[in-house]
Structure formats: structure tokens, C-alpha cells
Design an enzyme around this catalytic site. Structure first.
Site, mmCIF file in Angstrom:
data_model
loop_
_atom_site.group_PDB
_atom_site.id
_atom_site.type_symbol
_atom_site.label_atom_id
_atom_site.label_comp_id
_atom_site.label_asym_id
_atom_site.label_seq_id
_atom_site.Cartn_x
_atom_site.Cartn_y
_atom_site.Cartn_z
ATOM 1 N N SER A 1 0.829 -1.191 0.000
ATOM 2 C CA SER A 1 0.000 0.000 0.000
ATOM 3 C C SER A 1 0.873 1.253 0.000
ATOM 4 O O SER A 1 1.693 1.427 -0.901
ATOM 5 C CB SER A 1 -0.976 -0.052 1.174
ATOM 6 O OG SER A 1 -1.951 0.953 1.065
ATOM 7 N N HIS B 1 -7.858 -5.149 0.090
ATOM 8 C CA HIS B 1 -6.672 -4.365 0.425
ATOM 9 C C HIS B 1 -5.969 -4.885 1.678
ATOM 10 O O HIS B 1 -4.740 -4.869 1.737
ATOM 11 C CB HIS B 1 -7.067 -2.893 0.624
ATOM 12 C CG HIS B 1 -5.904 -1.971 0.671
ATOM 13 N ND1 HIS B 1 -5.189 -1.630 -0.450
ATOM 14 C CD2 HIS B 1 -5.312 -1.322 1.707
ATOM 15 C CE1 HIS B 1 -4.209 -0.803 -0.113
ATOM 16 N NE2 HIS B 1 -4.262 -0.605 1.192
ATOM 17 N N ASP C 1 -9.806 -5.313 -4.130
ATOM 18 C CA ASP C 1 -9.267 -4.186 -3.357
ATOM 19 C C ASP C 1 -10.175 -2.975 -3.537
ATOM 20 O O ASP C 1 -10.379 -2.504 -4.652
ATOM 21 C CB ASP C 1 -7.849 -3.864 -3.829
ATOM 22 C CG ASP C 1 -7.098 -2.931 -2.889
ATOM 23 O OD1 ASP C 1 -7.728 -2.032 -2.299
ATOM 24 O OD2 ASP C 1 -5.880 -3.105 -2.765
#
Length: 159
Positions: A39, A137, A108
């Protein structure tokens, strides 16, 4: 409670550089390092890969840039003008030469998986892309772990 200060793009890059310098003082050659970012951390990993020739780079849930992720979630605002921290992976990934692994959960909801695919398209060989079906995610890491272990064995000879 918590740590003082405010995390910024510049500060996180400085932290990454400091850690790479620390590893060098421990006798670790950058060509024996595999960078991992997930991320937001993919921005730091990509930046470090432009500055240091490392054994490989693994990115889980990467994005093209923070403004491009923000624009998806806040379409009515000029996010590109408002975002102070850019983490422009899309502009930087082509300046890396290390083997690259990119993976995205197909579900995600934070970083659109198409951004990871586009980042992959912008990168140089050697590179691999792995969609992780049914993962979002925050629940893709356990599925990414065996993919990354196998990739490290093949792509960069790491065990």
C-alpha cells in the site's frame, strides 16, 4: 501516546535511505536486499529501488500515485492539486532495474487493482504480476506470502 511528528513523503524517503545506509554499515550489499512495500509503503520501496540497485522489489497493493488513488475516492475534488505527498510510482517505476513482483487483490476497495496492472505495464523486465482472486486491500498478505517466496527463489536466487 504514539510517536511525535508527522509522516511525509520526504520523511519516509529519508527513513528508507537511513535504513539502507544502516544495512551497508552492517556489511549488507544492496544487491542482497529485496525491498517489500505494501500500500503506502510501495511508494517508499519504488523510490529506494530508483536509488539503490537491489536484488528485487515486491509490491503488494501498489498505486500509480496518491493523487490518482484519491481521485477515485473523491472524484468531485481536484485531488491532483490538493495532494501534498505524491508518491508517484507511475513516473518512477520505469527508472528501476531490479526484478519486480507486483500483486493486487482483485477485490481491493482502497487501491483500484487496475493501478497495479498499469504500474506493471510501465515497469521494465524482469517483472511479474499476480492478481490475488477474492482478496481485498487488507486481507491479501497471507495469499501473497507463497507467491513472494516462490518469486524470490526464481527471480533473484534468494532463499
Amino acid at each position: 501516546s504514539g510517536l511525535p511528528g508527522k509522516p511525509t513523503e520526504k520523511g519516509l524517503y529519508a527513513d528508507g535511505r537511513a535504513y539502507m545506509r544502516y544495512l551497508a554499515t552492517q556489511g549488507i550489499n544492496p544487491q542482497h536486499i529485496v525491498l517489500y512495500g505494501q500500500s503506502l509503503g510501495t511508494g517508499v520501496a519504488v523510490e529506494m529501488a530508483t536509488e539503490f540497485h537491489v536484488a528485487g522489489v515486491m509490491l503488494l497493493a501498489p498505486y500509480l500515485s496518491i493523487p490518482q488513488v484519491g481521485q477515485v475516492h473523491f472524484a468531485i475534488f481536484p485531488v491532483n492539486l490538493l495532494a501534498l505527498d505524491r508518491f508517484d510510482n507511475g513516473k518512477k517505476v520505469g527508472r528501476t532495474s531490479s526484478p519486480l513482483l507486483i500483486a493486487n487483490g482483485t477485490d481491493d476497495q482502497v487501491v483500484p487493482p487496475r493501478q497495479g496492472r498499469k504500474l506493471f505495464e510501465l515497469a521494465h523486465e524482469p517483472k511479474e504480476f499476480h492478481p490475488i482472486p477474492g482478496r481485498g486491500h487488507n486481507d491479501a498478505f497471507d495469499a501473497f506470502e507463497p507467491i513472494s517466496a516462490e518469486w524470490m527463489r526464481r527471480a533473484c536466487g534468494c532463499e
